[in-house]
Design an enzyme around this catalytic site. Sequence first.
Site, PDB file in Angstrom:
ATOM      1  CG  ASP A 188      -1.894  -1.149   1.109  1.00  0.00           C
ATOM      2  OD1 ASP A 188      -3.062  -1.075   0.539  1.00  0.00           O
ATOM      3  OD2 ASP A 188      -1.418  -2.401   1.532  1.00  0.00           O
ATOM      4  CG  ASN A 243       0.667  -5.699   1.845  1.00  0.00           C
ATOM      5  OD1 ASN A 243      -0.053  -5.255   1.038  1.00  0.00           O
ATOM      6  ND2 ASN A 243       0.747  -7.130   1.742  1.00  0.00           N
TER       7      ASN A 243
HETATM    8  O1  MRU Z   1      -7.685  -2.799   3.222  1.00  0.00           O
HETATM    9  P1  MRU Z   1      -7.416  -2.964   1.762  1.00  0.00           P
HETATM   10  O2  MRU Z   1      -8.172  -4.293   1.274  1.00  0.00           O
HETATM   11  O3  MRU Z   1      -7.615  -1.975   1.090  1.00  0.00           O
HETATM   12  O4  MRU Z   1      -5.824  -3.414   1.811  1.00  0.00           O
HETATM   13  C1  MRU Z   1      -5.181  -3.346   0.665  1.00  0.00           C
HETATM   14  C2  MRU Z   1      -4.545  -4.561   0.352  1.00  0.00           C
HETATM   15  O5  MRU Z   1      -5.500  -5.397  -0.217  1.00  0.00           O
HETATM   16  C3  MRU Z   1      -3.308  -5.191   0.576  1.00  0.00           C
HETATM   17  O6  MRU Z   1      -2.729  -4.768   1.500  1.00  0.00           O
HETATM   18  C4  MRU Z   1      -2.535  -5.435  -0.531  1.00  0.00           C
HETATM   19  O7  MRU Z   1      -1.758  -6.455  -0.458  1.00  0.00           O
HETATM   20  C5  MRU Z   1      -1.835  -4.276  -1.065  1.00  0.00           C
HETATM   21  S1  MRU Z   1      -3.026  -3.370  -2.168  1.00  0.00           S
HETATM   22  C6  MRU Z   1      -2.472  -3.590  -3.771  1.00  0.00           C
END
Ligand code: MRU
Length: 371
Positions: free
Chosen positions: A251, A261
């Site tokens: 993220d 992440n």
């Molecule tokens: O809380 P979310 O579902 O928005 O979280 C993000 C994600 O899905 C993960 O952290 C992911 O591994 C990285 S986002 C490409």
Amino acid sequence: MKVGGKHFRTIWLKPDDERVVQLIDQRFLPHDFVIEEVGSVEQMATAIREMHVRGAGLIGASAGYGMYLAALEAACAGRDSFDEHMAGAAAQLTATRPTAVNLSWAIERQLQNIGTGKTADEKVALAKRTADLIADEDAEHCGMIGQHGLQLIRQIAKAKRNKMVNVLTHCNAGWLAFVDYGSATAPIYATHDSGLPLHVWVTETRPRNQGSKLTAWELGQHGVSHTVIADSAAGHLMQRGEVDLVIVGTDRTTCTGDVANKIGTYLKALAAKANDVPFYVAVPSSSIDWKMRDGLKEIPIEQRGAEEVKSADGWYDGQQIAVRITPDESPAANYGFDVTPKELVTGLITERGVCEANEKSIRSLFPEHAP
Ligand code: MRU
């Protein structure tokens, strides 16, 4: 990617009314495929905050389209208040979720581009073009990550004499977390499409179960062999040689290589290090924070409501229901993300190629971001 044989992106403008954004409402997957229509910046902020859309790339693309909807609103409100309305929309969207840097990246890009327009009509056209560009680039970059990741997996397959390669991924850094292909899943799809035998361990990813609900669903739609495991099973599988490599998304990754992440990623990285399993992070440049240097100290970690931990939801008798899984009175804490220090990361798979998780190597791929 395809759903029921038909190609979909996760977000797009309504074909017969481009003042409306359509998106896949992920709250109902894997049981129901629902398309939501969003017609105001307010609605888009709700869709991001309440996770109708989620995942770093898609949060960025949604914010891009949110700013376009804001520009349409501002044009109706009159020229004098245009910039004021845009500033308010930017603040509203920025406040939705703190960890994925794609959100502020997309909003800043929109503000800069819209700022070059002279009339309200020009600004609306710029906002639309920028939103489309952010979405198109997201898909394109994920596609390129897929090709670079494919080379890595090919090397592993070769070393295994083309026996099944087992990839472990966490959460959903898939097509659903982006506009198309996904980041962590792009190499998986590219490998599957190339005909190499591949199997994916999918961690369920409590508390919202993005792994068991979303990653498992999209891999299944594409025909990729996969097995859902409890989050706590990953170390066990690595100890027994059942995992050839880990690929996760991010993220926000600092320019020095620290990776934020989904919560639980750090534990997988520790287990991978202890068992000599390569640990790769798929990261489009839109998720690199060029200003932050110390992930642990600087990356804001989202904390969500306790209810997500205290309950589990699923499908029963044709509807989605939630059930309590803790004592009513027990408090719960809900940390959304963690930070994996660069030392635990084998490499970053970007749209420009694979680099090491350190500043020199990252900047060598992106020299235009020199400090
Ligand atoms: O809380 P979310 O579902 O928005 O979280 C993000 C994600 O899905 C993960 O952290 C992911 O591994 C990285 S986002 C490409």
